[in-house]
Each structure stands twice: as C-alpha cells, then as structure tokens.
Design an enzyme around this catalytic site. Structure first.
Site, PDB file in Angstrom:
ATOM      1  CG  ASP A  98      -2.508   0.065   0.802  1.00  0.00           C
ATOM      2  OD1 ASP A  98      -2.539   0.941   0.156  1.00  0.00           O
ATOM      3  OD2 ASP A  98      -3.103  -0.680   1.363  1.00  0.00           O
ATOM      4  CG  ASP A 199      -5.293   5.191   1.093  1.00  0.00           C
ATOM      5  OD1 ASP A 199      -6.275   4.297   1.392  1.00  0.00           O
ATOM      6  OD2 ASP A 199      -5.274   6.045   1.798  1.00  0.00           O
ATOM      7  CD  GLU A 256      -9.031   3.927  -1.585  1.00  0.00           C
ATOM      8  OE1 GLU A 256      -9.979   3.557  -0.778  1.00  0.00           O
ATOM      9  OE2 GLU A 256      -8.077   4.575  -0.893  1.00  0.00           O
ATOM     10  CG  HIS A 329      -8.652  -2.173   3.635  1.00  0.00           C
ATOM     11  ND1 HIS A 329      -8.460  -2.484   2.385  1.00  0.00           N
ATOM     12  CD2 HIS A 329      -8.476  -0.914   3.921  1.00  0.00           C
ATOM     13  CE1 HIS A 329      -8.171  -0.938   1.846  1.00  0.00           C
ATOM     14  NE2 HIS A 329      -8.034  -0.138   2.842  1.00  0.00           N
ATOM     15  CG  ASP A 330     -11.424   1.020   3.334  1.00  0.00           C
ATOM     16  OD1 ASP A 330     -11.119   0.921   4.382  1.00  0.00           O
ATOM     17  OD2 ASP A 330     -10.769   1.797   2.550  1.00  0.00           O
TER      18      ASP A 330
END
Length: 560
Positions: A98, A199, A256, A329-330
């Site tokens: 990430d 991210d 993202e 994960h979100d």
C-alpha cells in the site's frame, strides 16, 4: 490495448493485523504471511497486496504512517520483510504494498517539527490556515466525521485532515515535499516490489480558495469531497508522480480513485494514464447513498447492480483496464451484503458472487477470507468496534435523529471491522489465528467456516475458488477470459446478470441468477459446454436454462 503482465495476475489482499499471528501476541505479522505462502500458492494466486505495514501508531490501522522507511514493530522487521520477499519469489508470487501519500500520522517527524517549530520548512509540508473569529477556517466535514480542521495548541492556526485528526494531510503544492515522497517511493521499488495499491490518491489536490459551502447536515458542516477530491489541477501532481517514480520501473499501480467520472478514465488508465488500473466503487457502494454516510441506506435491486456493473465494464473497456473486486478492507463481507436471503449466505450464494465478478474484464482481487465465504459479524455495543469510521458513523447517525439501536444496526451492516476480523484458519480456539486473544474479536462462526474444513471438503467454496482461478489463468479458455472483450447481455430477466467474454474464435457466457427465485434465460445456442457451475447439474431445455436461486455458470457457446 497492448497486453501487460499485470493483466493476467490474480491478486490476494492481506490485512496483516488479521491474517496470521506467528509470535502469539494476538496481532498478525509479516512472518505469519510468510508461513501461509504455500497455502496461497495452492490457491493459485500470483500476487499479494499487503495493507500498510509501515511504522504507525495504528490509529487507522496503519493508514497513519509515522515512518515510510521502517516497519511497524508489531508486524516484524525489515529483515522479516526481506525473507517474505524471498519466500514469495520461490513460489512465483509477487508482492504489492500500500502507498499512502495523501497524509501521514501526526507522529511523523515532519509533522512533529511542523507543530513545534512554525518557522521550520516542515510547516509547509502540511496545510495550516488561520482561524476565523475563533472558529475553524471553513465548514468542511472530514470523511470520518467532524471538522477537517484541528486547532494547533497556543496558536490561532488549524491544520487540515481529510480523514482522522491524527492523519494530517500533506501539502502537495510544495515541490520539496513532493520530491521527498518520490525518493521514498523509488526506494521501495528498488527493493524489487511489484508495485503499489495507492490509497485515497484523488485527494491530493485541494481547492486553494478554502471557502465554505452550504451545510448538508445538522452538524452545520458539509462533506469535504466537493473541495478536496479529484479537483482541477490534480493532473499535474499525478503526471509528475508517474514520471518520477512508476515510469522508471516495470511496476503495477492500482489507484484507489473515488470521485473519478467515466469520461475522465482515459487520463487515469488510458495508454498514457497515471495508473495501470483503478478500483471503481460505483457498484461496490450500491448499498448506501454515500460511501461515508452509512445511515443513508438503499433498497437496491439486482437490475440496478447489473446496470452499474455493465456501465463500469463498458467505460473501463473503452480506455484501459480495471481491478475487479467484491470485498476489501473498507467494505463489509460480500456474501452478507449482496445475498439478501440469509438462507443462501453459504456456498451457493458465495460461489454465485465469485462467478459474477471473477470473469469480468480486469484483474481479479480476492480479499482474505473471501475464498471461504467469511461473513459479517453482529456486535451488540459500539464499544466492541475498533474502526474509527464506525465510531464516527455511529455518532453521526445519532445526530441525524436515529436511535442507538438503529445507529448500531447501520454500523454492523457497513463497518470496516467486518472484513478485519481474524482469518479463520481452523475450528480450534481463536480460529488458528493466534494462541493469544486476537486484537479484534473473532466472528463467532469460525467453527463452521474455516480453511481447514474446506481443504478437506472437495465441494467447498475454497476449492471452487481454485477452480475459478484455474479456469481463468491456466485453461484452454484463458486467452478469452483474460483478454477477451466484455459484452453485456441486456435482454435478460431483471434478477439475472449475464455477460459475454469474446475473442476472435470464442464466445464464453457468464450467467448469474442473483435472487432467491427460479428464473429462466434463453441462450443463443443449445450447443454449449459448461465450464464451471455452482450447482450439481444444468437444467437445460433446448436453448432455455431453468436457473435455481443463486445459480451461476460459465458456458462456452459453440455456435454464435
């Protein structure tokens, strides 16, 4: 588009805190990932994406980085990471990390110096503004709730945080800051990293007027998205980022990128786009009106989901490549979110969802536990949650006039903790994740949903995922299923999602009945070969297929 190596990958996302604990402190770690590389290899994945393992106070579970160049001690050391790289390489598995560059932790040395010394160069590494008549500079609301501004002690100054107050935003208007970021990125890529998932990248540019907008809630604030997400001028930052880092390596980059409209996709993933691919959240967030306002629920239909998926695929196909996913994960667990009838929140429902998304045009992403059908939990108290956005959404729901019971229900349905519960390896104490009490409470269904049991069951979801991976990547149909064109089937019943993957000499149809009703679909031909099916047999009557609830299949049409 030209074929690229990353189009063929199967990516497995790991949330390191919850994957496998090797030293029995209740927290997953790097050595735990290394221990499970043989399992991942047997599953068939070719790349792992590891959520942040950098040094961090873990306010937002690693997305608040205090040192980009070091590993958080709870995960291990740089030597442990080197050994993971070495082990993964032996199994032919690549590693993606990430990259979080919109903000740091407030415990980063840059920010500590910015706070302690207003005259230092680091004050301009972040975004500080004077207050207005003793109030914050404007009325923007952060993604996690409350003002985006936090007051600096002993000064009439505030710093901006689009997310939590302990995640101050970096000031990308500052070229010196940008160069520091590029140097850090190149250092990681030189270690042999395959690439990055990036991210919140569309938040780098903020409107420089910093003006208030009309309030959109009873708190007197307005979502900051209108002024901080995908704003004009971001193209300068993203072009420079690509030119000074990614272009120097044959790496993969997955953005993202919330807020990107389909007519902008060419800039992001076109031939000269900023990234290799992006996640499109438009269908993933179908259950809420806004991804950050969980109390605004929707009563979505399969037809609406189908249209969103089709629109996404058609837009992505025009210009480049996408990243296909149903969990991360979100997000809550897919089987709990998309399978409305709880009776089918099992192998049948989970395998239907697998077929639905896995053969879309794009690189498939599997989130840890998705391959065994892990489900949402149900907590009975807000104190049981770790996720900061869950706590903020609970408070916001109360402000909006909902009862505590209603607010807790919203959070249970949507909490990011749903996909952060420890991986369920076996039916023993703590699900084989750790011998110590896990950092986050387990889902209590681990005795019936776990890896060990599904390895032993030849008809399990885990083996179904192995079959899907083999069909896409290692079968005679791989060329069509990876590189073939996407074509929507828009003539079906409302509860059916059907599409084609087409190459020069092959036509493969994917059919999913995403409902608990019996449905029918008429095929173009009755000369077919069933390549994958989540029921025991196909009920074919000429060119008609009678679909049972949540029945899904992949078929090759021998006549077009």
């Amino acid at each position: 588009m030209r074929k690229k190596w990353w189009q063929k990958e199967i990516v497995y996302q790991i949330y390191p805190r919850s994957f496998k604990d090797s030293n029995n402190d209740g927290i997953g770690d790097i050595n735990g990932i290394t221990e499970k590389i043989p399992y991942l290899s047997k599953l068939g994945i070719t790349m792992i994406w590891i959520c942040p393992i950098y040094k961090s106070p873990m306010v937002d579970n690693g997305y608040d980085i205090s040192d980009y160049d070091d590993i958080n001690p709870e995960f291990g050391s740089l030597e442990d990471l080197d050994y993971l790289f070495e082990t993964a390489h032996k199994y032919g598995i690549k590693i993606m990390l990430d990259l979080v560059i919109n903000h740091t932790s407030d415990e980063h040395e840059w920010f500590k110096e910015a706070i302690n010394n207003p005259e230092s160069k680091y004050r301009d590494y972040y975004i500080f503004k004077e207050g207005i008549n003793g109030n914050p500079p404007n009325n923007w609301r952060s993604i996690f709730g409350g003002s985006v501004w936090e007051k600096v002690p002993d000064e009439d100054m505030y710093y901006l945080h689009v997310f939590d107050k302990k995640q101050p935003d970096l000031n990308f208007e500052n070229p010196e800051l940008r160069e520091e970021i590029y140097h850090m990125i190149n250092g990681w890529l030189e270690k042999g990293l395959a690439g990055f998932r990036i991210d919140s990248i569309t938040f780098l540019k903020k409107d420089q007027d910093y003006s208030s907008l009309p309030a959109d809630g009873p708190d007197g604030l307005v979502t900051c998205k209108f002024k901080t997400r995908n704003r004009p001028g971001i193209e300068k930052f993203l072009h420079e980022l690509k030119e000074k880092t990614f272009d120097k390596f044959d790496c993969v980059t997955v953005g993202e990128a919330p807020g990107v409209q389909y007519d902008e996709l060419d800039e992001f993933i076109g031939e000269n786009g900023y990234f290799s691919m992006i996640f499109d959240f438009k269908y993933a967030d179908i259950d809420v009106e806004s991804g950050s306002d969980w109390f605004k629920r929707t009563n979505w239909t399969t037809k609406e989901l189908r249209n969103l998926i089709f629109n996404s695929q058609e837009a992505l196909q025009k210009v480049g490549w996408g990243a296909s996913f149903i969990e991360n994960h979100d997000q809550p667990r897919a089987v709990s979110k998309f399978i409305k009838n709880t009776k089918y929140q099992n192998y049948i429902g989970a395998s239907a969802l697998g077929i639905l998304y896995f053969f879309l045009r794009g690189t498939p992403f599997i989130y840890q536990g998705q391959e065994i059908g892990m489900k949402n939990f149900e907590r009975d108290s807000i104190e049981a949650f770790n996720d900061i956005s869950s706590i903020d959404n609970y408070e916001r729901s109360l402000q909006e006039g909902y009862t505590e019971k209603e607010a807790l229900n919203f959070v249970n349905l949507r909490s990011r903790d749903n996909t952060r519960t420890p991986m369920q390896w076996d039916s023993e104490e703590n699900a084989g994740f750790s011998e110590a009490t896990p950092w986050l409470a387990l889902n209590d269904d681990f005795k019936t949903i776990n890896v060990q049991d599904q390895i032993a069951d030849s008809n399990s979801l885990l083996h179904f995922y192995e079959d899907m991976i083999h069909l896409r990547n290692d079968s005679r149909y791989s060329n069509t299923l990876i590189y073939g064109d996407f074509k929507a089937d828009k003539e079906t019943q409302d509860n059916i999602i059907s599409y084609y993957r087409i190459s020069d000499n092959e036509n493969i149809q994917i059919i999913v009945n995403l409902s608990d009703q019996n449905e029918k679909i008429k095929l173009q031909s009755n000369d077919i070969k069933v390549l994958l099916h989540n029921y025991k047999n196909t009920k074919l009557n000429g060119t008609d297929i009678n679909l049972r609830p949540y029945e899904a299949l992949v078929i090759k049409l021998n006549e077009i």
